[in-house]
Enzyme design. Structure first.
Site, mmCIF file in Angstrom:
data_model
loop_
_atom_site.group_PDB
_atom_site.id
_atom_site.type_symbol
_atom_site.label_atom_id
_atom_site.label_comp_id
_atom_site.label_asym_id
_atom_site.label_seq_id
_atom_site.Cartn_x
_atom_site.Cartn_y
_atom_site.Cartn_z
ATOM 1 C CE LYS B 48 -3.657 -2.643 1.987
ATOM 2 N NZ LYS B 48 -4.178 -3.333 3.179
ATOM 3 C CD GLN B 92 -3.273 -4.743 6.342
ATOM 4 O OE1 GLN B 92 -3.139 -3.694 5.724
ATOM 5 N NE2 GLN B 92 -3.663 -5.862 5.762
ATOM 6 C CG ASP B 115 -10.143 -1.921 3.898
ATOM 7 O OD1 ASP B 115 -9.661 -2.067 2.766
ATOM 8 O OD2 ASP B 115 -9.604 -2.366 4.932
#
Lengths: 277, 277
Positions: B48, B92, B115
Site C-alpha cells: 500500500k 489492517q 476499505d
C-alpha cells in the site's frame, strides 16, 4: 398442498407481544409520520394504529401537509429522534416528489428505524449483525419458522430485488444458510431458475406472473404480491395453476400481507429493548 | 481460452490515477493503522505504501503495539477522522483478539472508509447508492469492464459469502443487472449451480475446489483464491482442468489479486473528491 396461513402466525406473534408488553416498565412508543393525503397511506397508518392500541403501545400519528419543506420535515424527525419516550419512528412512504426520501430514511435514528430501511441497518443485516430489519421479509422468515420449514441448504430463489423485500430477504436467507438466487426484470430464462427452487419467493407486484409450468413439484411458494384488480386481491403467483404442484403456499390475501404490521410491532419492542441496554 | 490479465488492468488504473492526482490542489492522504507484528500484514502494508508513493499520495503508517487497548485504538481513529489532511483510513486486518474489529471498522468516518467495510457503506452498496466499496470485488468489476464483458442479464454464480468479497460482489453484480446466485459451504450440489454459470466467481480460499467437470463450456471464471502451498500460489480453481472449457479466466497469480491495491488507490481519490464536495 398446504396453506401457510399468515393470519395464524400473525395472531401468535401479537399475542406473545401483548403479554410481554404488559410487564414492561413503560409503554413502548411508536410515531408514524404521514405527509400528504394519499388514501392508501391512510389505510396503512390506520392498521398500524390499531396494532399499537391492541398491544398497549403509545402511538402518535403526525400528519403533515403535502407541501411541507425538506427542512421542516427533517426538524420534526430530529425532535422525535431525541424524544426519550419514543422507541420507533416510521415515515410512511411514498413521500411527495420534492422530498428526498433516502435522506429522510437515513435521518431517522438507526435504533428507532423500525422500518429497517436506513443504509446502516441494511448494512448490519448484510453483515449478519442483529438489527431492526424490514418487516415484510422478516414476516416471511417468521412464517417459515412457524411451520418448521428450515431454509438451511435449501435453494431459495427470490424474484424481485426491491430494497423493501427482495434484497433484505436475500440477506436473511443467506444468514440462515440458504443458497440464494436473486432474479429480476433483466433475468433471462426466469423459468430455469424458478424450476430449480426449493423455496420460491415472488415479490414483483405483477398479477400471476408465476404459473404452474414454471415450477417443479413440491416447491414451497411464498407470494408477496398484492395486486388489486376490480376490487379483488391477487398475488404474483397464479394460485390455480400452481396449487396442485406446490407443497406449501402462502395465499393472497391471508399470507405474507398479514405479517407486516405484526412485524412492525415486533420491531418496536426490539427497539425498546435495544434502547434500554 | 483468454486470460483476464489483472496486471494490465492494474497498470491502466494506476496510470490514470497518477495523471489525475498531479492536477489536484493538495495530496490525497492515506493512513494505514497496523496493530501488532503479523508478517503478512507487514507485506500488505508495504504494498500500500508503494502504491501511495507511486501515485503521489501522502502516506502515513501508524504501527501500534499488539497489546494496545480498545480505548486507545479508538482514540487514534477519532483523531484521524477529524484530521482534514487525511482522506482515507484503513485498519489492517486481522486485529488482535481482544479488539472488537467490527466496532473499529464502524468507528472510521464512513467518508474515509476506503476499505468499504463499515455497515453504512455496505448498506449504501446494497441500496445502490454510490459509495466507497470493498477493493477486491470492485477490482473484479473493473477487470470485466476492461475486457468489455457486460454482466447485465448474465447468470453470475458466486461461491463464497464473505463480507470482504462474496456479499459486496453480489450487490455490485445485482446493481449491474446480473442474475446472482450466492453459494457457500452449506450449498448442496454445488456443481448444479457452477454448471449453470455464465460468470463463475470463486472466493472461498481452498485450493482447486472448482474442477473442469463442474463447469460448462464457455464459462467466464474469476478466481479470487490465493492459496500458498510450498511457497507457490494457487487459486480456488484448478486451472489445468478448466482451461480448455473456459472462455475467459483470471490466473493466480496475476489476476484479481493484482487489483486490490489499485482499487485502494481509486478509493482514496474518490474519498478525496467526496470530501471536497
Amino acid at each position: 398442498m398446504k396453506i401457510l396461513d399468515g393470519k395464524i402466525v400473525k395472531a401468535q406473534i401479537l399475542a406473545k407481544l401483548k403479554e410481554e408488553v404488559q410487564n414492561l416498565e413503560r409503554m413502548p412508543g411508536l410515531v408514524v409520520i404521514q405527509v400528504g393525503n394519499d388514501s392508501a397511506s391512510e389505510i396503512y397508518v390506520g392498521q398500524k394504529e390499531k396494532m399499537a392500541n391492541q398491544l398497549g403501545y403509545k402511538f402518535k400519528h403526525i400528519k403533515l401537509s403535502g407541501d411541507i419543506s425538506q427542512a421542516e420535515l427533517e426538524k420534526i424527525i430530529k425532535e422525535i429522534n431525541s424524544d426519550q419516550s419514543i422507541d420507533g419512528l416510521l415515515v410512511q412512504m411514498p413521500l411527495p416528489k420534492h422530498i428526498d426520501s433516502k435522506k429522510i430514511q437515513n435521518l431517522i435514528d438507526c435504533d428507532k428505524d423500525v422500518d429497517g430501511l436506513s443504509d446502516v441497518n441494511a448494512g448490519k443485516l448484510t453483515h449478519n449483525v442483529d438489527t431492526l430489519m424490514p418487516c415484510t421479509p422478516k414476516g416471511i422468515m417468521d412464517i417459515l419458522d412457524y411451520y418448521s420449514i428450515s431454509v438451511e441448504g435449501k435453494n431459495v430463489v427470490i424474484v424481485g430485488r426491491s430494497d423493501l423485500v427482495g434484497k433484505p430477504l436475500a440477506s436473511m436467507m443467506l444468514n440462515n444458510n440458504a443458497t440464494v438466487t436473486i432474479c429480476h426484470s433483466k433475468t433471462k430464462n426466469l423459468e430455469l431458475f424458478t424450476k430449480m427452487a426449493d423455496i420460491l419467493v415472488v415479490a414483483v407486484g405483477k398479477k400471476g406472473i408465476i404459473t404452474g409450468n414454471m415450477i417443479s413439484d413440491g416447491t414451497i411458494v411464498i407470494d408477496v404480491g398484492i395486486n388489486r384488480v376490480d376490487g379483488k386481491l391477487y398475488g404474483d403467483v397464479d394460485f390455480e395453476s400452481v396449487k396442485d404442484k406446490v407443497s406449501f403456499i402462502t395465499p393472497v390475501p391471508g399470507g405474507v400481507g398479514q405479517m407486516t404490521v405484526a412485524e412492525l410491532g415486533q420491531n418496536v419492542l426490539k427497539a425498546y429493548k435495544k434502547r434500554k441496554i
